[in-house]
Design a protein around this motif. Structure first.
Motif, PDB file in Angstrom:
ATOM      1  N   ILE A  25       0.795  -1.226   0.007  1.00  0.00           N
ATOM      2  CA  ILE A  25      -0.017  -0.047   0.035  1.00  0.00           C
ATOM      3  C   ILE A  25       0.787   1.210  -0.037  1.00  0.00           C
ATOM      4  N   ARG A  26       1.905   1.352   0.831  1.00  0.00           N
ATOM      5  CA  ARG A  26       2.712   2.483   0.756  1.00  0.00           C
ATOM      6  C   ARG A  26       3.498   2.603  -0.453  1.00  0.00           C
ATOM      7  N   LEU A  27       4.045   1.633  -1.028  1.00  0.00           N
ATOM      8  CA  LEU A  27       4.648   1.795  -2.292  1.00  0.00           C
ATOM      9  C   LEU A  27       3.822   2.125  -3.176  1.00  0.00           C
ATOM     10  N   LEU A  28       2.621   1.623  -3.522  1.00  0.00           N
ATOM     11  CA  LEU A  28       1.561   1.946  -4.457  1.00  0.00           C
ATOM     12  C   LEU A  28       1.325   3.308  -4.578  1.00  0.00           C
ATOM     13  N   ARG A  29       1.350   4.085  -3.321  1.00  0.00           N
ATOM     14  CA  ARG A  29       0.898   5.399  -3.044  1.00  0.00           C
ATOM     15  C   ARG A  29       2.252   6.485  -2.962  1.00  0.00           C
ATOM     16  N   THR A  30       3.263   6.009  -2.811  1.00  0.00           N
ATOM     17  CA  THR A  30       4.492   6.814  -2.457  1.00  0.00           C
ATOM     18  C   THR A  30       5.557   6.709  -3.706  1.00  0.00           C
ATOM     19  N   THR A  31       5.285   5.703  -4.560  1.00  0.00           N
ATOM     20  CA  THR A  31       6.409   5.501  -5.398  1.00  0.00           C
ATOM     21  C   THR A  31       5.713   5.302  -7.027  1.00  0.00           C
ATOM     22  N   GLU A  32       6.581   5.416  -8.078  1.00  0.00           N
ATOM     23  CA  GLU A  32       6.048   5.111  -9.299  1.00  0.00           C
ATOM     24  C   GLU A  32       6.399   3.682  -9.802  1.00  0.00           C
ATOM     25  N   LEU A  33       7.076   2.925  -8.989  1.00  0.00           N
ATOM     26  CA  LEU A  33       7.393   1.577  -9.281  1.00  0.00           C
ATOM     27  C   LEU A  33       6.231   0.723 -10.093  1.00  0.00           C
ATOM     28  N   PRO A  34       6.611   0.032 -11.141  1.00  0.00           N
ATOM     29  CA  PRO A  34       5.490  -0.963 -11.664  1.00  0.00           C
ATOM     30  C   PRO A  34       4.779  -1.966 -10.564  1.00  0.00           C
ATOM     31  N   ILE A  35       3.542  -1.927 -10.822  1.00  0.00           N
ATOM     32  CA  ILE A  35       2.717  -2.921  -9.677  1.00  0.00           C
ATOM     33  C   ILE A  35       3.406  -4.241  -9.619  1.00  0.00           C
ATOM     34  N   SER A  36       3.672  -4.808 -10.903  1.00  0.00           N
ATOM     35  CA  SER A  36       4.117  -6.214 -10.684  1.00  0.00           C
ATOM     36  C   SER A  36       5.689  -6.143  -9.937  1.00  0.00           C
ATOM     37  N   GLN A  37       6.361  -5.140 -10.049  1.00  0.00           N
ATOM     38  CA  GLN A  37       7.720  -5.057  -9.089  1.00  0.00           C
ATOM     39  C   GLN A  37       7.162  -4.736  -7.825  1.00  0.00           C
ATOM     40  N   ILE A  38       6.500  -4.185  -7.543  1.00  0.00           N
ATOM     41  CA  ILE A  38       5.780  -3.826  -5.971  1.00  0.00           C
ATOM     42  C   ILE A  38       5.310  -5.232  -5.481  1.00  0.00           C
ATOM     43  N   GLY A  39       4.725  -5.910  -5.964  1.00  0.00           N
ATOM     44  CA  GLY A  39       4.203  -7.263  -5.727  1.00  0.00           C
ATOM     45  C   GLY A  39       5.383  -8.050  -5.510  1.00  0.00           C
ATOM     46  N   GLN A  40       6.320  -8.102  -6.240  1.00  0.00           N
ATOM     47  CA  GLN A  40       7.749  -9.069  -6.216  1.00  0.00           C
ATOM     48  C   GLN A  40       8.370  -8.596  -4.930  1.00  0.00           C
ATOM     49  N   GLN A  41       8.518  -7.176  -4.880  1.00  0.00           N
ATOM     50  CA  GLN A  41       9.311  -6.531  -3.720  1.00  0.00           C
ATOM     51  C   GLN A  41       8.671  -7.059  -2.352  1.00  0.00           C
ATOM     52  N   PRO A  81       2.082 -11.904 -10.068  1.00  0.00           N
ATOM     53  CA  PRO A  81       1.327 -10.485 -10.102  1.00  0.00           C
ATOM     54  C   PRO A  81      -0.087 -10.856  -9.839  1.00  0.00           C
ATOM     55  N   SER A  82      -0.521 -12.215 -10.245  1.00  0.00           N
ATOM     56  CA  SER A  82      -1.957 -12.422 -10.063  1.00  0.00           C
ATOM     57  C   SER A  82      -2.122 -12.721  -8.495  1.00  0.00           C
ATOM     58  N   TYR A  83      -1.223 -13.438  -7.955  1.00  0.00           N
ATOM     59  CA  TYR A  83      -1.629 -13.531  -6.547  1.00  0.00           C
ATOM     60  C   TYR A  83      -1.461 -12.400  -5.851  1.00  0.00           C
ATOM     61  N   PHE A  84      -0.767 -11.559  -6.219  1.00  0.00           N
ATOM     62  CA  PHE A  84      -0.750 -10.352  -5.422  1.00  0.00           C
ATOM     63  C   PHE A  84      -2.182  -9.447  -5.491  1.00  0.00           C
ATOM     64  N   GLY A  85      -2.440  -9.622  -6.708  1.00  0.00           N
ATOM     65  CA  GLY A  85      -3.793  -8.828  -7.145  1.00  0.00           C
ATOM     66  C   GLY A  85      -4.829  -9.736  -6.235  1.00  0.00           C
ATOM     67  N   LYS A  86      -4.960 -10.900  -6.091  1.00  0.00           N
ATOM     68  CA  LYS A  86      -5.815 -11.610  -5.453  1.00  0.00           C
ATOM     69  C   LYS A  86      -5.973 -11.165  -3.908  1.00  0.00           C
ATOM     70  N   VAL A  87      -4.586 -11.338  -3.306  1.00  0.00           N
ATOM     71  CA  VAL A  87      -4.742 -10.929  -1.864  1.00  0.00           C
ATOM     72  C   VAL A  87      -5.005  -9.376  -1.703  1.00  0.00           C
ATOM     73  N   PHE A  88      -4.390  -8.501  -2.521  1.00  0.00           N
ATOM     74  CA  PHE A  88      -4.598  -7.094  -2.304  1.00  0.00           C
ATOM     75  C   PHE A  88      -6.231  -6.797  -2.492  1.00  0.00           C
ATOM     76  N   PRO A 125      -4.879  -3.482  -7.184  1.00  0.00           N
ATOM     77  CA  PRO A 125      -3.716  -2.528  -6.946  1.00  0.00           C
ATOM     78  C   PRO A 125      -3.547  -1.283  -7.702  1.00  0.00           C
ATOM     79  N   LYS A 126      -4.046  -1.564  -9.096  1.00  0.00           N
ATOM     80  CA  LYS A 126      -4.073  -0.179  -9.861  1.00  0.00           C
ATOM     81  C   LYS A 126      -5.236   0.798  -9.531  1.00  0.00           C
ATOM     82  N   GLU A 127      -6.268   0.280  -9.178  1.00  0.00           N
ATOM     83  CA  GLU A 127      -7.333   0.994  -8.816  1.00  0.00           C
ATOM     84  C   GLU A 127      -7.224   1.567  -7.508  1.00  0.00           C
ATOM     85  N   TYR A 128      -6.390   1.028  -6.659  1.00  0.00           N
ATOM     86  CA  TYR A 128      -5.981   1.637  -5.193  1.00  0.00           C
ATOM     87  C   TYR A 128      -5.057   2.865  -5.640  1.00  0.00           C
TER      88      TYR A 128
END
Length: 290
Positions: free
Chosen positions: A235-251, A257-264, A272-275
């Motif tokens: 959540i913090r990285l999505l709002r405070t950085t411009e990192l790609p969403i797939s990279q945020i999930g990996q970090q 990416p699909s599991y990250f999206g499901k859990v988010f 994650p994109k909508e947030y």
């Protein structure tokens, strides 16, 4: 009765929780009896803590002793009686507080569910020291403003709730140390693909025992705690950085990416994109789940 310091407050404001009375008392006569059916303050709650000596509480067809270090919690609306027996070798010394308001009644129900009508606390505990502080404010600093006193009483109630929950989850110093060790390891390694076996190995205990400790202390599992921390960082990285969403999930330790999206979506009810785009409804740089 050899000593009394007590204060009462009267107002008609029912919109907030207020202090009805508070005091410090030493009694040595059996004339001291407080049956609920004689009280003029229905709807109130009472906390009375033994400093020295012993009193008794009759409630629910039981007689409960109130020795040093123990306190009664009763609702005036419930049938009970607390009193002193002269057969005791020393007077009953206690401090008490009487509170009115729906919130106080709700908290009393919560504490009773955790600990019963009689609870134990040390005289130097934050709960008892805070009660002395309220008495000091009134006696020494002459504070009588109902809003100021209500703030102090609410702070005292929060300490009561916190210490009651701590008592409920009391699992010993060694177990607490183990849990904190596990939590620290998770916070420092959330990006790694941690497993329950790895967490248990780090703590040098069986994984099933680790789960039992976590459930009792934290009301959750080690892997659920790990997932909470990963989502917080995401959540913090999505709002405070411009990192790609797939990279945020990996970090954040999500395997794909699909599991990250499901859990988010389980946490935020959106992708994650909508947030990231929905800054008006969620204008926060961080959200915490602890």
């Amino acid at each position: 009765m050899v000593h009394t310091v007590s204060y009462a407050f009267r107002n008609d404001d029912t919109s907030i929780m207020t202090l009805d009375s508070i005091g410090w008392q030493i009694v040595s006569s059996e004339e001291y009896r407080c049956p609920s059916d004689d009280r003029p303050d229905p709807g109130h709650v009472v906390f009375q803590y033994t400093l020295n000596g012993q009193g008794y509480l009759d409630i629910d067809n039981l007689t409960l002793p109130l020795p040093k270090g123990h306190a009664l919690l009763v609702k005036i609306s419930g049938e009970h009686c607390y009193y002193y027996k002269q057969e005791n070798n020393e007077p009953w010394e206690f401090i008490w507080i009487n509170i009115r308001g729906d919130e106080a009644n709700r908290i009393w129900d919560m504490i009773h569910d955790n600990e019963g009508h009689v609870i134990q606390r040390n005289a130097d505990s934050p709960l008892i020291q805070e009660l002395w502080q309220i008495i000091h404010l009134i006696h020494q600093e002459k504070v009588t403003d109902k809003y100021r006193l209500s703030m102090q009483v609410y702070q005292w109630l929060l300490i009561l709730v916190q210490t009651s929950r701590d008592a409920e989850r009391d699992i010993g110093v060694l177990s607490i140390t183990t849990i904190e060790k596990c939590k620290k390891f998770i916070r420092e390694n959330y990006a790694s693909p941690l497993t329950l076996d790895e967490l248990a190995s780090h703590c040098d205990i069986n994984k099933h025992y680790l789960c039992r400790l976590f459930q009792k202390s934290e009301k959750t599992s080690p892997l659920a705690y790990l997932k909470d921390r990963r989502i917080e960082v995401a959540i913090r990285l999505l709002r405070t950085t411009e990192l790609p969403i797939s990279q945020i999930g990996q970090q954040c330790g999500f395997e794909s990416p699909s599991y990250f999206g499901k859990v988010f979506r389980e946490y935020m009810s959106m992708s994650p994109k909508e947030y990231r785009l929905n800054k008006l409804a969620f204008p926060y740089e961080a959200i915490y789940y602890e």
